[in-house]
Design a protein around this motif. Structure first.
Motif, PDB file in Angstrom:
ATOM      1  N   GLU A 169       7.153 -12.308  -2.030  1.00 14.59           N
ATOM      2  CA  GLU A 169       5.714 -12.580  -1.862  1.00 14.59           C
ATOM      3  C   GLU A 169       4.930 -11.653  -2.770  1.00 14.59           C
ATOM      4  O   GLU A 169       5.455 -10.656  -3.272  1.00 14.59           O
ATOM      5  N   ARG A 228       0.513  -6.316  -5.835  1.00 11.01           N
ATOM      6  CA  ARG A 228       1.852  -5.726  -5.607  1.00 11.01           C
ATOM      7  C   ARG A 228       2.804  -6.867  -5.277  1.00 11.01           C
ATOM      8  O   ARG A 228       2.489  -7.717  -4.450  1.00 11.01           O
ATOM      9  N   LYS A 263       7.751   0.166   8.913  1.00  7.26           N
ATOM     10  CA  LYS A 263       6.536   0.573   8.180  1.00  7.26           C
ATOM     11  C   LYS A 263       5.726   1.583   8.993  1.00  7.26           C
ATOM     12  O   LYS A 263       5.141   2.508   8.441  1.00  7.26           O
ATOM     13  N   ASP A 307       6.625  -8.211  -4.093  1.00  8.02           N
ATOM     14  CA  ASP A 307       7.825  -7.779  -3.366  1.00  8.02           C
ATOM     15  C   ASP A 307       9.040  -8.632  -3.727  1.00  8.02           C
ATOM     16  O   ASP A 307       8.964  -9.867  -3.718  1.00  8.02           O
ATOM     17  N   ASN A 322       1.014  -9.620  -3.141  1.00  6.65           N
ATOM     18  CA  ASN A 322      -0.166  -9.164  -2.407  1.00  6.65           C
ATOM     19  C   ASN A 322      -1.298  -8.903  -3.402  1.00  6.65           C
ATOM     20  O   ASN A 322      -1.352  -7.836  -4.009  1.00  6.65           O
TER      21      ASN A 322
HETATM   22 MG   LIG Z   1       5.641  -7.673   1.642  1.00  4.47          MG
END
Ligand SMILES: [Mg+2]
Ligand SMILES: Nc1ncnc2c1ncn2[C@@H]1O[C@H](COP(=O)(O)OP(=O)(O)OP(=O)(O)O)[C@@H](O)[C@H]1O
Length: 333
Positions: free
Chosen positions: A288, A273, A232, A275, A290
């Protein structure tokens, strides 16, 4: 309207335990400036409230119609994202985004997985380790390796390094020990799903709608990709983003269905968001969600939205508009 902006800057948060990714979740002044700019362009007056004690002082002093909240909260607590919304509820001040219960449940990945599994959304098998004693008592026989070892209450891939992907019991124990020591929270050992990684953006409430989906592809074709903290941080060199996603329609349909169902069962509001990794049988597995996804220029939700023709300001505006539907008294201000 007079809009308060609550946020936690990396520079404002004391670095107590200091693994090198301790501040990974916190925001930069650029992100705050972008959000403030987007709100001002819509004709609002923005009051920067900051986070922590500074936020408490400011929210008592300033009079605002609504707070645009991106505060991650302080400490290692699984309820840290609920801190600012809880204060705002106590003071009866409207705010954007999800409520304290949702933010807490979603930060605790195990709690979120249990809830999504209860409505039939597939999620990888896992076990949780609270401390070294519990780890010593575990028998890894039958655990589906490879696995990924990760902190139970983090985001921004905090604690998820290239070493987090493990193949054996000794490797797993080494990683569990590292996370227990550095992050002061339970550790999850989760079955590794090796297929494509897709993240799904949602904005709105009744009904919530997809912004879109984005596939995260390693530039170097690795057999086992992990979107780790190292990746990231160096995303420009290491990954490619594909949006719209070029996957078979039945897979996209399932991704949409599972994302919206997860948003609903977890009680998310305004935006989120989600995943996923795609399993060998083309099943999307929920990793997960967010409910407070990053809104900076380099965050996945914004990268996705820009690829799909939104502007950065559009996303900020859409989150505010979704929240305002809850508070008609603000709209007439
Ligand atoms: Mg994530
Ligand atoms: N069970 C799994 N199978 C395969 N990859 C996984 C799994 N769990 C995590 N990962 C990899 O690790 C990355 C980070 O994991 P996860 O999304 O759980 O962490 P996070 O810190 O909450 O991320 P975010 O930055 O989205 O808040 C994922 O994007 C994925 O690449």
């Amino acid at each position: 309207m007079r809009i308060g902006l609550s946020y936690d800057l990396k520079s404002a948060v004391a670095d107590r335990h200091a693994p090198d990714d301790a501040l990974e979740e916190y925001d930069s002044p650029e992100t705050v400036a972008i959000i403030a700019g987007a709100l001002e362009k819509k004709g609002h007056q923005v009051v920067k409230l900051g986070g922590g004690i500074e936020f408490l002082d400011n929210i008592r002093r300033e009079s605002v119609d609504i707070v645009f909240n991106i505060s991650e909260g302080r400490g290692d607590f699984r309820s840290r994202e609920a801190q600012v919304p809880s204060v705002l509820e106590m003071l009866d001040i409207p705010y954007t985004g999800s409520d304290p219960l949702c933010l807490t449940v979603c930060l605790d990945k195990v709690a979120a997985k249990r809830l999504v599994a209860s409505v039939g959304i597939p999620t990888p098998r896992w076990l949780t380790v609270e401390d070294e004693l519990e780890m010593e008592r575990l028998d890894w026989q039958g655990f589906p390796f490879p696995a990924i070892v990760k902190p139970a209450y983090e985001g921004s891939s905090k604690g998820i390094r290239l070493t987090s992907l493990v193949e054996s019991a000794p490797q797993t124990e080494e990683e569990i020990t590292r996370i227990l020591k550095n992050y002061q929270q339970p550790v999850m050992v989760e079955e590794f799903i090796s297929g494509d990684e897709v993240t799904v953006g949602i904005i709105g409430n009744s009904p919530p709608k997809l912004v879109g989906m984005m596939r995260i592809l390693p530039k170097k074709k690795e057999q086992r990709f992990v979107y780790s903290v190292e990746v990231k941080r160096d995303y420009l060199n290491l990954v490619e983003y594909e949006s719209p996603v070029q996957l078979p329609v039945p897979v996209l349909d399932k991704l949409e269905q599972y994302s919206l169902k997860a948003f609903k069962v977890l009680g998310c509001r305004d935006f989120s968001r989600v995943d996923f990794r795609i399993g060998r049988d083309d099943t999307p597995y929920f990793l997960e969600i967010n409910p407070l996804p990053g809104l900076g220029s380099y965050s996945d939700l914004i990268i996705m939205a820009l690829k799909l023709g939104w502007t950065h300001d559009d996303v900020i505006g859409a989150v505010l508009d979704a929240a305002l539907q809850r508070y008609p008294q603000c709209v007439s201000v």
